[in-house]
Scaffold this active site. Structure first.
Site, PDB file in Angstrom:
ATOM      1  N   ARG A 108       0.713  -1.171   0.001  1.00  0.00           N
ATOM      2  CA  ARG A 108       0.179   0.011  -0.055  1.00  0.00           C
ATOM      3  C   ARG A 108       0.888   1.288   0.053  1.00  0.00           C
ATOM      4  O   ARG A 108       1.356   1.604   1.093  1.00  0.00           O
ATOM      5  CB  ARG A 108      -0.750   0.014   1.277  1.00  0.00           C
TER       6      ARG A 108
ATOM      7  N   LYS B 161      -4.063   5.680   8.302  1.00  0.00           N
ATOM      8  CA  LYS B 161      -4.905   5.985   7.235  1.00  0.00           C
ATOM      9  C   LYS B 161      -5.577   7.413   7.226  1.00  0.00           C
ATOM     10  O   LYS B 161      -6.182   7.697   7.985  1.00  0.00           O
ATOM     11  CB  LYS B 161      -5.991   4.924   6.993  1.00  0.00           C
TER      12      LYS B 161
ATOM     13  N   SER C  78     -13.174  -3.260   0.429  1.00  0.00           N
ATOM     14  CA  SER C  78     -13.302  -2.568   1.723  1.00  0.00           C
ATOM     15  C   SER C  78     -14.813  -2.600   1.904  1.00  0.00           C
ATOM     16  O   SER C  78     -15.551  -2.202   0.882  1.00  0.00           O
ATOM     17  CB  SER C  78     -12.589  -1.215   2.001  1.00  0.00           C
TER      18      SER C  78
END
Ligand SMILES: Nc1nc(C(F)(F)F)ncc1COP(=O)(O)OP(=O)(O)O
Ligand SMILES: [Mg+2]
Length: 221
Positions: A46, A146, A117
């Protein structure tokens, strides 16, 4: 190559490590190697946020981390970037509600692993319909990993999904540690995904091992 089975997916979701170059002061490959030695069962690349690598630099790091995962027999998942996943023949992709449409992604990636998600029953049902192999549900607890994370939902969101008949493999995400992993497994998650619990740990190998032990103990209840 056939689609991963639900049973294998649940096993792979036990300790799902997620990171990119921005999640540690140390080289990502060093942290990932320690995490793999500690027993993480799945990895997601990520590469996002302030200072994230782009283009050829991003692909080079992806290939380096992919080689490490391959040496440990751990599947390599790419976050968001479906084209990168296809270019390096990754084992799968993870997309959120604001990324490319999951049905479209499934068409592009064939039998590769598709993670989506989901924050509620409606999103979960749509992801199952679109051909997801697992759901990432959270943030369960407050997260600093995040920047645009939604409000923490607590473990009850997992119970609500299971009570609504969502049977697909689910990994909990958001502020998860070895201390709260048992709670999210008991609430209905098949595994836990973490960034800082491992990437920011003084000893990532020990942190990964502690998470693996917490999940194993919670599963045997
Ligand atoms: N990256 C993720 N991985 C998982 C996983 F299931 F793999 F644990 N669950 C949820 C997310 C969050 O995905 P998204 O909402 O698109 O945000 P971002 O792209 O910033 O991560
Ligand atoms: Mg995303």
């Amino acid at each position: 190559m056939a689609r991963i089975t639900s049973g294998e997916m649940k096993e792979r979701l036990a300790v799902y490590f997620i990171m990119g170059s921005q999640n540690s002061e140390r080289p990502a490959a060093d942290v990932l190697k320690e995490a793999l030695d500690g027993g993480v069962t799945l990895f997601q690349f990520r590469e996002k946020g302030q200072g994230a690598l782009k283009g050829a630099d991003k692909e080079a790091l992806a290939r380096q981390l992919q080689r490490l995962c391959r040496a440990y027999g751990v599947p390599f998942i790419v976050n968001d970037d479906v084209e990168l996943a296809l270019a390096i023949d990754a084992d799968g992709v993870h997309v959120g509600q604001d990324d490319e449409d999951a049905r479209r992604v499934r068409e592009k990636i064939g039998d590769k692993i598709l993670g989506v998600s989901a924050h509620n029953v409606e999103e979960a049902r749509a992801a199952v319909e679109a051909g997801a192999d697992y759901l990432g549900v959270g943030p369960i607890y407050p997260t600093s990993s995040k920047e645009d994370a939604k409000e923490a939902q607590g473990p009850d969101v997992l119970r609500r999904l299971r009570e609504a008949g969502i049977a697909i493999p689910i990994v909990a995400i958001g502020g998860i540690t070895a201390g709260n992993a048992k709670t999210v497994i008991e609430a209905g998650a098949d595994g836990v995904s973490v960034i800082s619990a491992i990437a920011s740990a003084p000893a990532p190998k020990a942190a990964a091992a502690a998470l693996a032990e917490a999940v194993r103990a919670a599963r045997t209840r």
